[in-house]
Design a protein around this motif. Structure first.
Motif, short mmCIF file in Angstrom:
data_model
loop_
_atom_site.label_atom_id
_atom_site.label_comp_id
_atom_site.label_asym_id
_atom_site.label_seq_id
_atom_site.Cartn_x
_atom_site.Cartn_y
_atom_site.Cartn_z
N ASP A 40 0.81 -1.22 0.00
CA ASP A 40 0.00 0.00 0.00
C ASP A 40 0.85 1.27 0.00
N TRP A 41 1.95 1.26 0.75
CA TRP A 41 2.71 2.48 1.00
C TRP A 41 4.12 2.44 0.44
N GLY A 43 5.35 2.38 -2.67
CA GLY A 43 5.57 3.35 -3.74
C GLY A 43 5.59 4.77 -3.23
N PHE A 44 4.70 5.06 -2.30
CA PHE A 44 4.63 6.40 -1.70
C PHE A 44 5.95 6.73 -1.01
N VAL A 93 1.30 11.22 -7.79
CA VAL A 93 0.66 9.98 -8.27
C VAL A 93 0.67 8.92 -7.18
N MET A 94 1.80 8.75 -6.51
CA MET A 94 1.92 7.74 -5.45
C MET A 94 1.04 8.09 -4.25
N LEU A 96 -1.83 9.65 -4.43
CA LEU A 96 -3.21 9.34 -4.81
C LEU A 96 -3.47 7.84 -4.83
N ARG A 97 -2.42 7.05 -5.05
CA ARG A 97 -2.57 5.59 -5.06
C ARG A 97 -2.47 4.98 -3.66
N ALA A 98 -1.99 5.76 -2.70
CA ALA A 98 -1.87 5.27 -1.32
C ALA A 98 -3.26 5.15 -0.70
N GLN A 100 -6.56 5.86 1.22
CA GLN A 100 -7.20 7.16 1.41
C GLN A 100 -8.24 7.10 2.53
N GLY A 178 -3.51 9.41 2.55
CA GLY A 178 -2.45 9.45 1.56
C GLY A 178 -2.06 10.86 1.18
#
Length: 276
Positions: A40-41, A43-44, A93-94, A96-98, A100, A178
């Motif tokens: 989940d995290w 990439g962030f 981008v990362m 927004l993908r994390a 929320q 996120g």
């Protein structure tokens, strides 16, 4: 000076603990530990760490000076800006993908306050980029008059404080984990960066008297009255401020129009305003 340093460390530690480590630990604990946290995290964290360390490395004088000698100051700043914008986009981008998860629900007054802070932030960034400012890494090579310091009357680090206001405004308007984590990191990174940069600039002067002379009529913390003083006492800055304010307004309108396309949310619609 010792107690000032202690106060700074306490504030920095408290902000880091409150906005980064505690939320990340709670997220990690409640989401099943490493089995779910890294997917989940991961990439962030990778994107934001890359963003932060790229700045720390490229702005380090031992790295920056040889590159500037090779490319020249202007081209270095262009390349640095392109890298920063690219990595910033990846971080968005990362974020927004994390996950929320909702921390707080949006209220209309959040939107009004956020827009005010973001506009002020963009204004400071616009006034700071390329200004005559020996205290900033975003300045241009030009003679600096400490009796007519221009934007430095408001703050020696307008770009970084502009990013802080920009980030806080987005934090207020976005109560999702996120996005909050991303802008919290931006805020803390910018505050730490401006404090370290100010300390580094001061260390570059041989005596305290030289620093006092150079930094007179300036401010580390944002001082709105400094803007009025600059407009009244620095005729050249008045013309500069008008041009940069006009440019900032164009950028603001462009961002308002592009925001729904890029992120699926209209800041104006969020507060009940519709464009014709």
């Amino acid at each position: 000076m010792f107690w000032l340093w202690i106060t700074y460390q306490a504030i920095k530690g408290s902000l880091t603990l409150t906005f980064i480590w505690i939320p990340l630990f709670l997220i990690w604990k409640n989401s099943g530990g490493f089995k779910t946290f890294l997917p989940d995290w991961g990439g962030f964290l990778a994107a934001n760490l890359t963003f932060i360390f790229s700045h720390l490395i490229l702005l380090n004088q031992r790295v920056r000076k040889p590159i500037e000698r090779l490319l020249g100051r202007t081209l270095f700043l262009v390349v640095f800006s392109m890298i920063s914008i690219g990595l910033y986009g990846v971080c968005v981008v990362m974020a927004l993908r994390a996950p929320q998860d909702v921390v707080w629900q949006f209220q209309v007054w959040h939107g009004y306050l956020a827009i005010v802070l973001i506009i002020l932030g963009i204004g400071l960034i616009g006034l700071g980029l390329g200004a005559r400012n020996p205290f900033s890494v975003f300045s241009r090579s030009a003679p600096y008059d400490c009796d007519h310091p221009g934007i430095c009357r408001t703050t020696r680090h307008p770009v970084l404080w502009g990013i802080v206001l920009w980030s806080i405004g987005h934090m207020i308007a976005n109560g999702h984990v996120g996005v909050l984590a991303f802008f919290a990191l931006q805020t803390i990174f910018s505050v730490i960066g401006l404090v370290m940069l100010d300390k580094r600039r001061k260390a570059g002067f041989e005596t305290e008297e030289e620093w006092s002379e150079a930094s007179k009529n300036t401010s580390l913390l944002p001082n709105p009255l400094g803007m009025l003083a600059a407009i009244q006492r620095d005729p050249e800055f008045s013309t500069y401020a008008i041009k940069r304010t006009g440019l900032a307004l164009i950028v603001i309108v462009a961002l308002l129009l592009a925001h729904p396309i890029l992120f699926g949310v209209s800041p104006l619609a969020a507060i009940g305003v519709s464009l014709p």
